[in-house]
Design a protein around this motif. Sequence first.
Motif, PDB file in Angstrom:
ATOM      1  N   GLU A 179       0.844  -1.204   0.000  1.00  0.00           N
ATOM      2  CA  GLU A 179       0.000   0.000   0.000  1.00  0.00           C
ATOM      3  C   GLU A 179       0.886   1.264   0.000  1.00  0.00           C
ATOM      4  OE1 GLU A 179      -3.185  -0.187  -0.272  1.00  0.00           O
ATOM      5  OE2 GLU A 179      -3.900  -2.020   0.678  1.00  0.00           O
ATOM      6  N   THR A 189       0.039  10.068  -5.434  1.00  0.00           N
ATOM      7  CA  THR A 189      -0.086   8.643  -5.732  1.00  0.00           C
ATOM      8  C   THR A 189       0.522   8.340  -7.093  1.00  0.00           C
ATOM      9  OG1 THR A 189      -2.067   8.411  -4.403  1.00  0.00           O
ATOM     10  CG2 THR A 189      -1.766   6.794  -6.155  1.00  0.00           C
ATOM     11  N   THR A 210      -2.192  -3.127  -3.345  1.00  0.00           N
ATOM     12  CA  THR A 210      -3.001  -1.896  -3.335  1.00  0.00           C
ATOM     13  C   THR A 210      -4.473  -2.241  -3.486  1.00  0.00           C
ATOM     14  OG1 THR A 210      -3.325   0.273  -4.363  1.00  0.00           O
ATOM     15  CG2 THR A 210      -2.774  -1.531  -5.841  1.00  0.00           C
ATOM     16  N   ASP A 212      -6.332   0.468  -4.572  1.00  0.00           N
ATOM     17  CA  ASP A 212      -6.695   1.712  -5.270  1.00  0.00           C
ATOM     18  C   ASP A 212      -7.019   1.370  -6.730  1.00  0.00           C
ATOM     19  OD1 ASP A 212      -6.730   4.139  -6.600  1.00  0.00           O
ATOM     20  OD2 ASP A 212      -5.206   5.028  -5.296  1.00  0.00           O
ATOM     21  N   ASN A 214      -8.070   3.202  -9.126  1.00  0.00           N
ATOM     22  CA  ASN A 214      -7.540   4.165 -10.120  1.00  0.00           C
ATOM     23  C   ASN A 214      -6.141   3.760 -10.550  1.00  0.00           C
ATOM     24  OD1 ASN A 214      -9.824   5.736 -10.026  1.00  0.00           O
ATOM     25  ND2 ASN A 214      -9.064   6.931  -8.277  1.00  0.00           N
TER      26      ASN A 214
END
Lengths: 242, 301
Positions: A179, A189, A210, A212, A214
Amino acid sequence: MSGWERHASSGAFGDGAVRTYHVSKSYIAGTFALHDLTLEVKKGEFVFLTGSSGAGKTTLLKLLFAAERPSEGQILVLGRNIARLRESAIPALRRRIGVVFQDFKLLNRLTIEDNVAVSLEVVGTPRREARARAFRLLKQVGLQHRRYHHPLSLSGGEQQRVAIARALVNEPEILLADEPTGNLDPELTIEIMDLISSASTRGTTVIVATHDHNVLERYGKRTIHLEGGRLAEDTPATGAEP
Amino acid sequence: MKRFGAILLSLVRSGFRGLQSSPVTSAVAVLTISVALVLGGGFALLVSNMGGVLERFGEELQVVAYLEDGLEPDEARALADSVRTVEGVAAVALVTKDEALRRFRETTGGGALLEGLDQNPLPASVEVRLIEARRTPEGLAVVVSALSGLPGVSELAHGQEWVEGYARFVALVRTTAVGLGIVLGIAALMIVANTIRLAVYAREDEIEIMALVGASRSFVRIPFLIEGTVQGAVGGGLALLLLYTGYLLALPQLEYGLELVLGNVTPHFFGASGALTVVAAGSGLGLLGSATALVGARSGS
């Protein structure tokens, strides 16, 4: 050497940097943080590890840098069997692996240059050379002007960049990141992920945990999805580049 | 070799960085070691000085054999010759009755005490000096027992009981010093171990990070051992300084007291090797303390 290890080291699994074979990890009897996980990551490959909290991402990463041992199964990392690795052999393996943590894990009483150089000093690199290489890495992550600052005077994004510089300074064969952008805003990021991605283009095997989405969409790399400690999905790279 | 040197430098730097990062706990460890060494070293100094006095006694130790009255000069000389053959005797001097009287007059300033007497009451004697190996309470006892059986000897005078008593006292002080040293050493060791353990706990994150970047177990541990050794050496140096200050302050009283009781005796401080021993004892305590602290501590992997 077991039959599986002979099989693995003979190249039957291809040129894998990481191979797990029916790996389980249990901290409490009857419950599994990882369960029967078999996968392979090739040398130079970039892989995302996804899954909700408690899916087993961090546990898998810990197994890969020998912070934990598997309860069952076998893990080969750079040809070394983690399950049977002697305690005294762990440092040598870790010197071939760079790790980036979500909470950075920087030494607050050292300057950021010394934080980066420490990875080199533990293997006996002369101080002057270690500092010169650390400076080069700090330059790459855009922090050369803050080389004499201490971690606590840096922002979260800057601290993460120092952690990445430390993980990359001894040119590891594998880069593990847990992460790495968890605490960062979207702009930072992308900056951090670009840095990690650049390591992959130089031949380093990269595994990034991760959740995330995106990031996953932006980079289009192979994605291993874990659920409840099991391999739920292994999606190949889409070939999309940011 | 270059790599080894770089690692060594890095370890030493890390050890000193540890000292800088926890000055209060380091100061506690240094003071503890120095207090233990001041007490232990003080006793050692006392024992060393008392041993010196005993040695001096030994040098002056002699046996006087008083001869029976009426012994002819030839017989006295023959007796002196036979004393010379006793094992452990280095030199023999015959003191005739006249010589004894002369000495008495000299020491008493004229010998007025003897003026009313019509004959010399002082006996002739044989003064016996011992070889170095016999200048101990045990050696003295052997010579005394050999002399006491000789015909013509009426009485033997020697400081054996006094010397034995003093030697027993020195032994008692020495045993107390060793016992006290052990107790204080263990206490100091425990305190140093706990101080270093606190440092280990305080730097647990750092130890973990070092291990994660590939530091070996010894790379993580050695700086703590260096830290303990340096604390111990500084504690030893401080103890030496305190002992010397105390010695200088106490010296005038000490010298006067010793002179009064024992004559011309000069107290002495530790020589170079003694001083080095105090510092080395401090370093040893520090090293052992940190090694004890690291047993079972999470330092690596």
